[in-house]
Design an enzyme around this catalytic site. Structure first.
Site, PDB file in Angstrom:
ATOM      1  N   GLU A   1       0.878  -1.178   0.000  1.00  0.00           N
ATOM      2  CA  GLU A   1       0.000   0.000   0.000  1.00  0.00           C
ATOM      3  C   GLU A   1       0.905   1.214   0.000  1.00  0.00           C
ATOM      4  O   GLU A   1       1.667   1.410   0.952  1.00  0.00           O
ATOM      5  CB  GLU A   1      -0.845   0.027   1.277  1.00  0.00           C
ATOM      6  CG  GLU A   1      -1.943  -0.990   1.333  1.00  0.00           C
ATOM      7  CD  GLU A   1      -3.035  -0.715   0.330  1.00  0.00           C
ATOM      8  OE1 GLU A   1      -3.172   0.455  -0.090  1.00  0.00           O
ATOM      9  OE2 GLU A   1      -3.731  -1.664  -0.048  1.00  0.00           O
TER      10      GLU A   1
ATOM     11  N   CYS B   1      -2.293   8.721   4.349  1.00  0.00           N
ATOM     12  CA  CYS B   1      -2.131   8.389   2.927  1.00  0.00           C
ATOM     13  C   CYS B   1      -3.346   8.889   2.145  1.00  0.00           C
ATOM     14  O   CYS B   1      -3.265   9.183   0.958  1.00  0.00           O
ATOM     15  CB  CYS B   1      -1.900   6.911   2.687  1.00  0.00           C
ATOM     16  SG  CYS B   1      -2.326   5.858   4.056  1.00  0.00           S
TER      17      CYS B   1
END
Ligand SMILES: Cc1cc2nc3c(=O)[nH]c(=O)nc-3n(C[C@H](O)[C@H](O)[C@H](O)COP(=O)(O)OP(=O)(O)OC[C@H]3O[C@@H](n4cnc5c(N)ncnc54)[C@H](O)[C@@H]3O)c2cc1C
Length: 1006
Positions: free
Chosen positions: A757, A791
């Site tokens: 990720e 993020c």
């Protein structure tokens, strides 16, 4: 008087009331006028009602004829399908052609403005004063409320307060000519009530109100309320604090007590507040307020209402995992109203009572209660909303003589939210006005005692009405959000911070195969708000420890693999329970080690618990072997098994949640784990070890291995015994890991699976009709929440030209209002970034913005050693500039100005990332297009882009944002498993088990 006797009197009183109302209908329901027709259409057709309310909501933003027609089309269809009621007043205008279009827009606008005028007393001070004069001439007193947009900056809060001051000055002049109502000549209406009366919404007085910082919020509001009240007092007026959403209720009550007891105002009794009967806690609140008044010897005034935010409170509670705080059966609210009214009336010596309701039963009950308790007339009055229920208010005035109308004042634009709330209230099935004037419900039934009604409902339920839907014991439920309105919750956090601070500076050993391993190489982990404060001294793994940890994990693997999936799942559920028991403590560690604000830190722990609970259930679901095919003579079974030893390399920004998510998934799938926490948050990483230990996870299944990436990172990734790598972090490191993992070593037995990720350069598009009241706070949270280090954070704001100036102004004002300081103090919205190198990197980008773009705003930062960087907003950033392309991981927002929506969407997609995206728009076709064409892993429409919730918004991106399926979603565990199929020939010498033949037959004939 006993209850039956009282109920009979109430019934008689109610009948008289209805007789006084006669057949007159409120203008709202009078079908010969447009307003009545529109309300009728709303009540007939739920879809039309939704579309109309949404249209009214966007209306203030439709400043051109073009925008108006386009939205009309979007919401109601073309000319042919436009509902007849919307064409009212347009006869002969024709349709089509730009002239006709402009005329239609004008006529529609006029109609809608008329609708708003029914509820808003005036747009300017002279208009309002004139209208109030008329109302007074008719015998009505008033309380006036200044409408405002949602206050999202301190400048807007100043403007709101200034609006009151202006109005008060006009009212002050006008009141000289007002004779007192009720024929008494002492200047007070009805002998005791000030003629000037204002209602104030506390939320509009302070833009940073937050229950986590109750005291700071009270102070912030008080700073603007005090001067306002001083003016009211100088005019001999009355001020009432409206009560709004429950999250601000305790702050409002504290504000009231603070102002009422202030030495400057103690002797002045004309200060009131609203209490909402629909809240389950209101009985207790009423008691506390009355006790306080008596204890302090300070008479108070309570306006009792049922409550105007019923839908909002219900939805918010459901979304947050809280018990619903409002009653869910209408009669419960009505019964609570009568109960609390009685309490207040019994205390009439200390508490003046304002009964605010349009419900004949409710008002009749109050009249009879007051009568029965011999309450003097001047100790209670009745209130109704301006524009609603004119026949009701007339009858009320005739009967009681003391009616005050709540009169909103202000421009149409800010008035829309208010208008929609009133329309919703009037068109709701449960509304007394609707039942009386539209549904024509039998009058005696409307006058029934709510207690009687509740008894009937209870009896019906007892007769076997279906039980409420329930998720059942085993179904997944998200952990509840923190509710900072509870003082105990706030105190628990403060206590946890104290306890954690008492435990700082300990040494943290590695944990390999269940044993603590101390190394000589140690590194301090520090508080980013104060680097002198050492959170812990953390042993560092080198290659030898990596070797040992992988060995331990490999040794533990066979037994763990062969542990039943349900037993593995049970460990996760126990781990969740262990985390829940230490919720505040674990969150407090994050506040001090990662600089996470209270809510952010709490939700991180909550998310970790969600992962544990969710993946536990997912594994049980996946564990059942699946038969494949339906051919007799063979049995095919599809099932999963774990991959082996997993390396989990975690980030610091969600130091527990993401670590826990990756580890829990690996573990419940039957893998064993070598876990490398981030170098910035190893102590929070250690809390994960404690959770698994408390859950009884066998030794060696989870190995805690903090260390420096450059010393042990590659060694871990490249070890041939590692079959699986789960990583979350920057693109740079992610790509490096992918490359390293792709090299196959001689001793290697499996191709390494990498789940990575990575970063994002997330954009929010603001369309020209976006609701800025919603968009601006959401952008602030998305871009600067946790210092922009998520993020999912928004780092590009792409704004359509037509709304650019308005958005920028409000956004900059909101940014100027932000306070920056240590995360442990809830007064601060923003804290430090994670460490010195992050600080330096962010500052480099800010310099770049300064040199090559334009810095529209850069905040001051605290004068401290902490790793603070300014909250920065850069404008005029070209879409291909580094600022608009590279991940920054800090509170730096680049604003791009797009010509139109098409260009905005093209720019949004024009990066190498595809993680999150957002859109604020009220154009259905644009929303639809974004669904399809805004290509990101998680798209958020009309809300912020952060805060994905396990099982609700499975999270993760593609392109350079990552490879792997979404965390917290139904495919996630599959990545940690290998699928196997076993096929057995079940035919022996031509004999097939009968059952197989039968099943195959059934399948064929389907
Ligand atoms: C002068 C004045 C001032 C006001 N100030 C405020 C204020 O400061 N804050 C505020 O929140 N409201 C305020 N209101 C609005 C008020 O709370 C009510 O929304 C409104 O008056 C409708 O209540 P009613 O008794 O007139 O009508 P009714 O039709 O008898 O009651 C409607 C109310 O019942 C409740 N209800 C509806 N459905 C359900 C259900 N399924 N289960 C349980 N309860 C349900 C809701 O509160 C709803 O508003 C004010 C109203 C007036 C008249």
């Amino acid at each position: 008087m006993n209850q039956d006797e009282l109920d009979n009197r109430i019934l008689d009183r109610g009948r008289q009331f209805f007789a006084a109302i006669g057949d007159e209908r409120p203008s709202l329901f009078n079908k010969s006028a447009w307003t009545g027709k529109i309300m009728d259409a709303c009540m007939q057709d739920e879809h039309f009602k939704v579309q109309l309310f949404r249209f009214i909501d966007v209306l203030p933003y439709l400043t051109t004829g073009d925008a108006f027609s386009r939205h009309l089309d979007e919401y109601f269809g073309h000319e042919e399908s436009l509902p007849a009621v919307l064409k009212w007043g347009l006869k002969g205008l024709g349709w089509g052609g730009s002239f006709a279009q402009a005329a239609v827009s004008a006529a529609m606008r006029k109609n809608l403005a008329m609708l708003a005028r029914d509820f808003i007393v005036g747009a300017t001070a002279p208009e309002t004063v004139a209208r109030l004069q008329t109302l007074r001439d008719q015998g009505f007193a008033f309380t006036v409320d200044v409408l405002g947009e949602a206050t999202i900056s301190e400048r807007e809060a100043d403007e709101y307060a200034a609006g009151y001051q202006q109005l008060l000055s006009a009212l002050g002049q006008a009141q000289r000519a007002w004779p007192a109502l009720g024929g008494q000549g002492d200047g007070f209406d009805w002998g005791q009530a000030p003629r000037i009366n204002v209602s104030v919404k506390p939320s509009a007085l302070f833009s940073l109100a937050d229950p986590a910082d109750t005291e700071g919020s009270v102070q912030g509001m008080l700073a603007r309320l005090k001067p306002l009240y001083r003016t009211v007092v100088a005019l001999g007026g009355f001020l009432c604090l409206d009560t709004e959403m429950r999250r601000l209720k305790n702050i409002t009550f504290a504000l009231y007590r603070r102002l009422r007891a202030d030495p400057e105002f103690r002797a002045y009794p004309h200060l009131g507040l609203a209490l909402q009967a629909y809240l389950r806690e209101s009985d207790q609140d009423a008691d506390q307020l009355l006790e306080w008044a008596r204890r302090e010897g300070l008479p108070i005034s309570i306006r009792l209402v049922k409550g105007a935010y019923w839908d909002y409170e219900t939805v918010l509670a459901r979304q947050s995992g809280w018990p619903v705080p409002v009653y869910t059966v209408k009669a419960e609210t009505d019964a609570a109203y009568e109960r609390i009214a009685e309490r207040i009336l019994r205390n009439h010596d200390m508490c003046h009572f304002a009964c605010a309701s349009h419900n004949v039963r409710t008002v009749s009950a109050v009249m009879e209660l007051a009568h029965a308790l011999a309450v003097p007339a001047h100790r209670y009055e009745f209130q109704a909303l301006y524009g609603m229920a004119e026949p009701f208010r007339k009858a009320l005035r005739k009967t009681t003589g003391r009616v005050r109308l709540y009169c909103p004042h202000g421009r149409l634009l800010p008035g829309m939210a208010y208008l929609i709330r009133r329309l919703l209230e009037n068109t709701a099935n449960e509304s007394f006005l609707r039942q009386t004037f539209v549904e024509g419900v039998e009058r005696d039934r409307l006058l029934e005692s709510p207690r009687g009604m509740l008894a009937r409902v209870a009896a019906e339920q007892a007769r076997g009405a279906p039980a409420r839907e329930s998720g059942g014991e085993g179904s997944f439920r998200n952990e509840a959000f923190p509710d900072w309105t509870h003082a105990e919750t706030r105190q628990a956090y403060v206590r946890a911070l104290g306890e954690v601070r008492g435990a700082l500076g300990r040494t943290y050993a590695l944990s390999i195969g269940g044993q603590d391993i101390h190394t000589d190489d140690r590194e301090p982990s520090v508080n980013p708000a104060n680097p002198d404060e050492v959170i812990g001294s953390v042993c560092q793994a080198g290659p030898a420890e990596v070797e040992r940890a992988i060995g331990a994990a490999q040794e533990a693997f066979p037994a763990w693999r062969d542990t039943s999936p349900s037993d593995r799942a049970a460990v996760l559920v126990r781990a969740a329970a262990a985390a829940r028991r230490r919720m505040f403590e674990f969150a407090a560690w994050q506040t001090l080690e990662a600089g996470k604000q209270w809510t952010e830190a709490y939700l991180d722990v909550a998310e970790a618990i969600d992962f544990l609970e969710y993946y536990a259930r997912e594994m049980v679901r996946l564990a059942a072997p699946r038969p494949m095919g339906n051919v007799p003579g063979e049995a095919n079974e599809y099932f999963y098994e774990p991959k082996g030893v997993a390396a989990v390399i975690a980030p610091w920004n969600f130091p527990l949640a993401i670590s826990c998510g990756m580890c829990a998934a690996a573990i419940v799938a039957g893998n064993t784990v070598v876990y490398k926490p981030s170098r910035a948050t190893p102590v929070v990483g250690h809390t994960l070890l404690q959770i698994f230990q408390a859950a009884g996870l066998p030794s060696g299944v989870f190995n805690y291995l903090p260390g420096r990436s450059r010393v042990m990172g590659d060694v871990l990734v490249e070890d041939p015994r590692i079959n699986l790598i789960a990583f979350t972090g920057s693109m740079e490191t992610g790509l490096h890991i992918i490359e390293r993992a792709g090299r196959t070593l001689p001793a290697q037995r499996a191709v390494k699976k990498v789940i990575a990720e990575m970063g994002g350069k997330n954009a929010i598009i603001v369309d020209d009709d976006a609701d800025l009241d919603e968009a601006v706070p959401a952008v602030m949270r998305s871009a600067f929440g946790y210092q922009g280090q998520k993020c999912s954070a928004c780092s590009r704001l792409i704004v359509v030209d037509a709304i650019y100036a308005r958005l920028l102004e409000r956004l900059l004002d909101a940014a100027r209002s932000v306070r920056i300081g240590p995360a442990e103090d809830p007064a601060y919205f923003m804290g430090p970034v994670i460490d010195r190198s992050a600080q330096e990197k962010v500052l480099e980008y800010i310099n770049l913005a300064r040199q090559e773009g334009r810095i529209a705003f850069a905040s001051e930062i605290p004068d401290s050693k902490g790793f603070y960087v300014p909250l920065t907003i850069a404008t005029e950033v070209p879409p291909d500039h580094r600022l608009a392309q590279e991940e920054i991981f800090g509170p730096v927002l680049s604003i791009l100005r797009a010509r139109d929506f098409d260009q905005a969407l093209a720019w949004a997609n024009a990066t190498c990332f595809a993680l999150t995206g957002g859109l604020f728009s009220r154009t259905p076709s644009h929303i639809e297009r974004c669904r399809r064409e805004f290509r990101v892993g998680n798209l958020y429409i009309n809300r912020g882009t952060t805060g994905a919730i396990v099982g609700r918004q499975p999270f993760g991106g593609f392109k350079m944002s990552g490879m792997g399926s979404k965390a917290g979603g139904p495919d996630y565990l599959l990545q940690f498993l290998d699928a196997r199929v076993v096929t057995e020939n079940t035919m022996r010498r031509g004999f097939v088990p009968f059952e197989e033949l039968r099943v195959a037959d059934v399948m064929r004939t389907r």
